[in-house]
Motif scaffolding. Structure first.
Motif, PDB file in Angstrom:
ATOM      1  N   ASP A   1      79.733  37.467  33.840  1.00  0.00           N
ATOM      2  CA  ASP A   1      79.346  39.131  33.969  1.00  0.00           C
ATOM      3  C   ASP A   1      78.243  38.925  34.923  1.00  0.00           C
ATOM      4  O   ASP A   1      77.010  40.016  34.137  1.00  0.00           O
ATOM      5  CB  ASP A   1      79.968  39.583  33.472  1.00  0.00           C
ATOM      6  CG  ASP A   1      79.932  41.072  33.963  1.00  0.00           C
ATOM      7  OD1 ASP A   1      80.538  41.749  35.088  1.00  0.00           O
ATOM      8  OD2 ASP A   1      80.143  42.249  32.928  1.00  0.00           O
ATOM      9  N   VAL A   2      77.837  37.987  34.896  1.00  0.00           N
ATOM     10  CA  VAL A   2      75.924  37.527  35.758  1.00  0.00           C
ATOM     11  C   VAL A   2      76.067  37.751  37.299  1.00  0.00           C
ATOM     12  O   VAL A   2      77.110  37.695  37.454  1.00  0.00           O
ATOM     13  CB  VAL A   2      75.261  36.741  35.091  1.00  0.00           C
ATOM     14  CG1 VAL A   2      75.451  36.903  33.870  1.00  0.00           C
ATOM     15  CG2 VAL A   2      76.226  35.407  35.442  1.00  0.00           C
ATOM     16  N   ASP A   3      75.013  38.273  37.654  1.00  0.00           N
ATOM     17  CA  ASP A   3      74.823  38.102  39.560  1.00  0.00           C
ATOM     18  C   ASP A   3      74.152  36.631  40.213  1.00  0.00           C
ATOM     19  O   ASP A   3      73.141  37.116  39.720  1.00  0.00           O
ATOM     20  CB  ASP A   3      74.044  39.316  40.043  1.00  0.00           C
ATOM     21  CG  ASP A   3      75.114  40.470  39.572  1.00  0.00           C
ATOM     22  OD1 ASP A   3      76.573  40.660  39.667  1.00  0.00           O
ATOM     23  OD2 ASP A   3      74.673  41.510  40.052  1.00  0.00           O
ATOM     24  N   LEU A   4      74.618  35.777  40.267  1.00  0.00           N
ATOM     25  CA  LEU A   4      73.957  35.001  41.382  1.00  0.00           C
ATOM     26  C   LEU A   4      73.402  34.977  41.891  1.00  0.00           C
ATOM     27  O   LEU A   4      73.282  36.054  43.323  1.00  0.00           O
ATOM     28  CB  LEU A   4      74.840  34.123  41.839  1.00  0.00           C
ATOM     29  CG  LEU A   4      74.120  33.010  42.734  1.00  0.00           C
ATOM     30  CD1 LEU A   4      74.175  31.421  41.895  1.00  0.00           C
ATOM     31  CD2 LEU A   4      75.943  31.774  43.075  1.00  0.00           C
ATOM     32  N   LEU A   5      71.830  35.343  41.933  1.00  0.00           N
ATOM     33  CA  LEU A   5      70.608  35.549  42.976  1.00  0.00           C
ATOM     34  C   LEU A   5      70.662  34.222  43.947  1.00  0.00           C
ATOM     35  O   LEU A   5      70.316  33.495  44.129  1.00  0.00           O
ATOM     36  CB  LEU A   5      69.323  35.923  42.137  1.00  0.00           C
ATOM     37  CG  LEU A   5      69.466  37.020  41.181  1.00  0.00           C
ATOM     38  CD1 LEU A   5      68.383  37.168  40.330  1.00  0.00           C
ATOM     39  CD2 LEU A   5      69.682  38.313  41.914  1.00  0.00           C
ATOM     40  N   ASP A   6      70.151  34.729  45.467  1.00  0.00           N
ATOM     41  CA  ASP A   6      70.088  33.667  46.262  1.00  0.00           C
ATOM     42  C   ASP A   6      70.671  33.123  47.057  1.00  0.00           C
ATOM     43  O   ASP A   6      70.652  32.556  47.729  1.00  0.00           O
ATOM     44  CB  ASP A   6      68.600  33.023  46.486  1.00  0.00           C
ATOM     45  CG  ASP A   6      67.773  33.805  45.659  1.00  0.00           C
ATOM     46  OD1 ASP A   6      67.729  35.043  46.294  1.00  0.00           O
ATOM     47  OD2 ASP A   6      66.752  33.419  44.801  1.00  0.00           O
TER      48      ASP A   6
END
Length: 105
Positions: free
Chosen positions: A43-48
């Protein structure tokens, strides 16, 4: 046309380099897919939307065969405020582990 040993060696090196580059692109895509799945589960966002090769070595798999061990790093965020580092280890074409830095929830 006659080929000498030097020409054959150069052609082999170019062919091997092309093959390795092609396989590396496929492995990087596999690591990116693993990062996306792991980020969704955590439940985290992958950046880039990218991963970066950060380590390369050789290790034996469960069957005792030598495989390339690649370590990829990626950035993620949990709250949108901070940027944290994650790590994926691939042994051959198989994901061995995914680790996240300690982060805020």
């Amino acid at each position: 046309m006659q080929l000498d040993l030097t020409t054959l060696s150069i052609l082999f090196a170019i062919g091997f380099g092309g093959w390795y580059w092609w396989r590396a692109l496929g492995t990087k895509e596999l690591a990116l897919q693993s990062a996306r799945r792991a980020c969704e589960r955590a439940d985290v966002d992958l950046l880039d939307q990218s991963v970066c090769l950060s380590g390369l070595g050789v290790q034996r798999d469960r069957e005792g065969r030598l495989r390339l061990r690649r370590t990829f790093s990626f950035d993620f965020t949990a709250t949108g405020d901070g940027r944290y580092r994650g790590r994926i280890v691939l042994l051959g074409q198989r994901t061995e582990s995914v680790d996240f830095e300690p982060h805020r929830f």
